[in-house]
Design a protein around this motif. Structure first.
Motif, PDB file in Angstrom:
ATOM      1  N   TYR A  82      33.464  -2.773  35.884  1.00  0.00           N
ATOM      2  CA  TYR A  82      33.962  -1.656  35.072  1.00  0.00           C
ATOM      3  C   TYR A  82      34.851  -2.164  33.941  1.00  0.00           C
ATOM      4  O   TYR A  82      34.715  -1.745  32.781  1.00  0.00           O
ATOM      5  N   LEU A  83      35.759  -3.080  34.272  1.00  0.00           N
ATOM      6  CA  LEU A  83      36.662  -3.638  33.258  1.00  0.00           C
ATOM      7  C   LEU A  83      35.891  -4.413  32.193  1.00  0.00           C
ATOM      8  O   LEU A  83      36.202  -4.325  30.998  1.00  0.00           O
ATOM      9  N   ILE A  84      34.893  -5.169  32.622  1.00  0.00           N
ATOM     10  CA  ILE A  84      34.069  -5.924  31.664  1.00  0.00           C
ATOM     11  C   ILE A  84      33.345  -4.969  30.720  1.00  0.00           C
ATOM     12  O   ILE A  84      33.328  -5.155  29.505  1.00  0.00           O
ATOM     13  N   GLY A  85      32.728  -3.924  31.292  1.00  0.00           N
ATOM     14  CA  GLY A  85      32.014  -2.945  30.473  1.00  0.00           C
ATOM     15  C   GLY A  85      32.933  -2.224  29.511  1.00  0.00           C
ATOM     16  O   GLY A  85      32.577  -1.977  28.353  1.00  0.00           O
ATOM     17  N   LYS A  86      34.140  -1.894  29.975  1.00  0.00           N
ATOM     18  CA  LYS A  86      35.086  -1.177  29.118  1.00  0.00           C
ATOM     19  C   LYS A  86      35.565  -2.053  27.972  1.00  0.00           C
ATOM     20  O   LYS A  86      35.722  -1.588  26.831  1.00  0.00           O
ATOM     21  N   GLU A  87      35.822  -3.326  28.254  1.00  0.00           N
ATOM     22  CA  GLU A  87      36.310  -4.230  27.217  1.00  0.00           C
ATOM     23  C   GLU A  87      35.198  -4.621  26.235  1.00  0.00           C
ATOM     24  O   GLU A  87      35.442  -4.741  25.035  1.00  0.00           O
ATOM     25  N   CYS A  88      34.000  -4.844  26.746  1.00  0.00           N
ATOM     26  CA  CYS A  88      32.892  -5.275  25.887  1.00  0.00           C
ATOM     27  C   CYS A  88      32.339  -4.134  25.045  1.00  0.00           C
ATOM     28  O   CYS A  88      32.021  -4.316  23.866  1.00  0.00           O
ATOM     29  N   GLY A  89      32.219  -2.945  25.649  1.00  0.00           N
ATOM     30  CA  GLY A  89      31.611  -1.827  24.943  1.00  0.00           C
ATOM     31  C   GLY A  89      30.109  -2.019  24.793  1.00  0.00           C
ATOM     32  O   GLY A  89      29.539  -3.023  25.231  1.00  0.00           O
ATOM     33  N   PHE A  90      29.472  -1.052  24.180  1.00  0.00           N
ATOM     34  CA  PHE A  90      28.014  -1.086  24.069  1.00  0.00           C
ATOM     35  C   PHE A  90      27.518  -2.187  23.132  1.00  0.00           C
ATOM     36  O   PHE A  90      26.424  -2.709  23.307  1.00  0.00           O
ATOM     37  N   ARG A  91      28.334  -2.536  22.142  1.00  0.00           N
ATOM     38  CA  ARG A  91      27.854  -3.520  21.170  1.00  0.00           C
ATOM     39  C   ARG A  91      27.572  -4.867  21.831  1.00  0.00           C
ATOM     40  O   ARG A  91      26.495  -5.436  21.664  1.00  0.00           O
ATOM     41  N   LEU A  92      28.531  -5.370  22.607  1.00  0.00           N
ATOM     42  CA  LEU A  92      28.337  -6.670  23.251  1.00  0.00           C
ATOM     43  C   LEU A  92      27.310  -6.583  24.382  1.00  0.00           C
ATOM     44  O   LEU A  92      26.540  -7.513  24.606  1.00  0.00           O
ATOM     45  N   LEU A  93      27.314  -5.456  25.114  1.00  0.00           N
ATOM     46  CA  LEU A  93      26.308  -5.288  26.161  1.00  0.00           C
ATOM     47  C   LEU A  93      24.911  -5.241  25.548  1.00  0.00           C
ATOM     48  O   LEU A  93      23.948  -5.762  26.109  1.00  0.00           O
ATOM     49  N   HIS A  94      24.805  -4.578  24.395  1.00  0.00           N
ATOM     50  CA  HIS A  94      23.512  -4.499  23.707  1.00  0.00           C
ATOM     51  C   HIS A  94      23.070  -5.875  23.228  1.00  0.00           C
ATOM     52  O   HIS A  94      21.883  -6.216  23.264  1.00  0.00           O
ATOM     53  N   ARG A  95      24.024  -6.693  22.803  1.00  0.00           N
ATOM     54  CA  ARG A  95      23.693  -8.009  22.254  1.00  0.00           C
ATOM     55  C   ARG A  95      23.397  -9.045  23.348  1.00  0.00           C
ATOM     56  O   ARG A  95      22.452  -9.824  23.231  1.00  0.00           O
ATOM     57  N   TYR A  96      24.194  -9.037  24.414  1.00  0.00           N
ATOM     58  CA  TYR A  96      24.081 -10.097  25.412  1.00  0.00           C
ATOM     59  C   TYR A  96      23.607  -9.628  26.788  1.00  0.00           C
ATOM     60  O   TYR A  96      23.349 -10.444  27.665  1.00  0.00           O
ATOM     61  N   GLY A  97      23.510  -8.317  26.974  1.00  0.00           N
ATOM     62  CA  GLY A  97      23.170  -7.793  28.298  1.00  0.00           C
ATOM     63  C   GLY A  97      21.821  -8.240  28.821  1.00  0.00           C
ATOM     64  O   GLY A  97      21.638  -8.412  30.032  1.00  0.00           O
ATOM     65  N   ARG A  98      20.865  -8.491  27.920  1.00  0.00           N
ATOM     66  CA  ARG A  98      19.525  -8.864  28.370  1.00  0.00           C
ATOM     67  C   ARG A  98      19.540 -10.186  29.134  1.00  0.00           C
ATOM     68  O   ARG A  98      18.621 -10.485  29.873  1.00  0.00           O
ATOM     69  N   ARG A  99      20.588 -10.980  28.959  1.00  0.00           N
ATOM     70  CA  ARG A  99      20.672 -12.263  29.673  1.00  0.00           C
ATOM     71  C   ARG A  99      20.811 -12.063  31.181  1.00  0.00           C
ATOM     72  O   ARG A  99      20.492 -12.963  31.959  1.00  0.00           O
ATOM     73  N   VAL A 100      21.315 -10.914  31.596  1.00  0.00           N
ATOM     74  CA  VAL A 100      21.415 -10.606  33.020  1.00  0.00           C
ATOM     75  C   VAL A 100      20.516  -9.417  33.381  1.00  0.00           C
ATOM     76  O   VAL A 100      20.699  -8.786  34.422  1.00  0.00           O
ATOM     77  N   GLY A 101      19.562  -9.106  32.501  1.00  0.00           N
ATOM     78  CA  GLY A 101      18.607  -8.037  32.786  1.00  0.00           C
ATOM     79  C   GLY A 101      18.997  -6.671  32.280  1.00  0.00           C
ATOM     80  O   GLY A 101      18.288  -5.686  32.515  1.00  0.00           O
ATOM     81  N   LEU A 102      20.144  -6.570  31.588  1.00  0.00           N
ATOM     82  CA  LEU A 102      20.581  -5.276  31.061  1.00  0.00           C
ATOM     83  C   LEU A 102      19.983  -5.089  29.667  1.00  0.00           C
ATOM     84  O   LEU A 102      20.624  -5.316  28.641  1.00  0.00           O
ATOM     85  N   ARG A 149      33.198   4.683  29.099  1.00  0.00           N
ATOM     86  CA  ARG A 149      34.592   5.127  29.124  1.00  0.00           C
ATOM     87  C   ARG A 149      34.843   6.196  30.191  1.00  0.00           C
ATOM     88  O   ARG A 149      35.612   7.146  29.985  1.00  0.00           O
ATOM     89  N   MET A 150      34.177   6.060  31.340  1.00  0.00           N
ATOM     90  CA  MET A 150      34.467   6.970  32.442  1.00  0.00           C
ATOM     91  C   MET A 150      35.915   6.777  32.883  1.00  0.00           C
ATOM     92  O   MET A 150      36.391   5.655  32.975  1.00  0.00           O
ATOM     93  N   PRO A 151      36.659   7.865  33.149  1.00  0.00           N
ATOM     94  CA  PRO A 151      38.034   7.725  33.631  1.00  0.00           C
ATOM     95  C   PRO A 151      38.086   6.855  34.892  1.00  0.00           C
ATOM     96  O   PRO A 151      37.282   7.052  35.811  1.00  0.00           O
ATOM     97  N   TRP A 152      39.034   5.911  34.919  1.00  0.00           N
ATOM     98  CA  TRP A 152      39.058   4.937  36.013  1.00  0.00           C
ATOM     99  C   TRP A 152      39.247   5.585  37.370  1.00  0.00           C
ATOM    100  O   TRP A 152      38.611   5.191  38.354  1.00  0.00           O
ATOM    101  N   HIS A 153      40.102   6.618  37.479  1.00  0.00           N
ATOM    102  CA  HIS A 153      40.338   7.234  38.789  1.00  0.00           C
ATOM    103  C   HIS A 153      39.063   7.915  39.304  1.00  0.00           C
ATOM    104  O   HIS A 153      38.799   7.898  40.512  1.00  0.00           O
TER     105      HIS A 153
END
Length: 216
Positions: free
Chosen positions: A62-82, A123-127
């Motif tokens: 969750y913390l990784i996704g929140k810090e990276c955001g969609f831009r980095l996940l879109h760019r590098y996520g395919r390396r882990v199948g995302l 950006r789902m609320p953490w609680h």
């Protein structure tokens, strides 16, 4: 396995929950069967390792996704199948079902690995995430582990001709159920993917967010 088993189980489950494609479900089931047949591992130790690994891994993801955001996940996520398609699917599912996808995503292979990353990126609320994450980890890791253990334990109690019939029959029934679930999982995933690709507002929102992130 006896000396390091609990640690290995916890680490594998944690890493899969963070977004790495590892066989966490398989290791929980095989460890439970190992405990039932050899008694060299304690079932509650396996449950504890699985549940804690699932909760910790999801929170890191969750913390990784929140810090990276969609831009980095879109760019590098395919390396882990995302892949971009899975990012779109995740956005669609979170938009339609909210926090419940964190709970039920635990039981769907294609979501289990990425659900925490997607929750953070959305950006789902953490609680809200923590509540659904903890319940999902408890039911998934605890449920699968205990079910496999008690089935293995009961099978070991059988003897003679009954064992030769009951054990293969149980394997066939279990395999049939798993194939049915996997087939429907693929069908439902394909239907959701098609719906996501035709949702113009969803696609426009993602493209806008990627552009904004890229400018920052």
């Amino acid at each position: 396995m006896t000396h390091y088993g609990y640690g290995v189980i916890g680490v594998v489950v944690m890493l899969e929950s963070m977004g790495l494609p590892l066989p966490a479900e398989s290791i929980l089931i095989s460890s439970a069967l190992y405990a039932a047949t050899t008694h060299k591992l304690h079932i509650w130790g396996i449950v504890g390792a699985g549940v804690s690994g699932a909760i910790m891994g999801d929170n890191f993801g969750y913390l990784i996704g929140k810090e990276c955001g969609f831009r980095l996940l879109h760019r590098y996520g395919r390396r882990v199948g995302l892949t971009p398609d899975r990012l779109l699917l995740g956005r669609y599912i979170f938009r339609k079902h909210g926090g419940s996808v964190v709970f039920f995503g635990r039981f769907i292979a294609v979501l289990r690995v990425f659900v925490a990353l997607l929750a953070g990126a959305n950006r789902m609320p953490w609680h809200t995430f923590l509540t659904h994450n903890a319940l999902g980890g408890l039911c998934w890791a605890g449920g699968y582990t205990l079910a496999a253990y008690y089935l293995g334990h009961e099978a070991m109690q059988l003897s003679g001709p009954l064992a030769w019939v009951a054990i293969p029959l149980a394997l066939v029934v279990g395999g049939t159920i798993m194939l049915f679930l996997k087939k429907n999982e693929r069908r439902l995933t394909a239907e959701a993917m098609q719906a996501a690709k035709t949702d113009k507002r969803l696609i426009a929102g993602m493209e806008k967010e990627l552009d904004v992130d890229g400018q920052n």
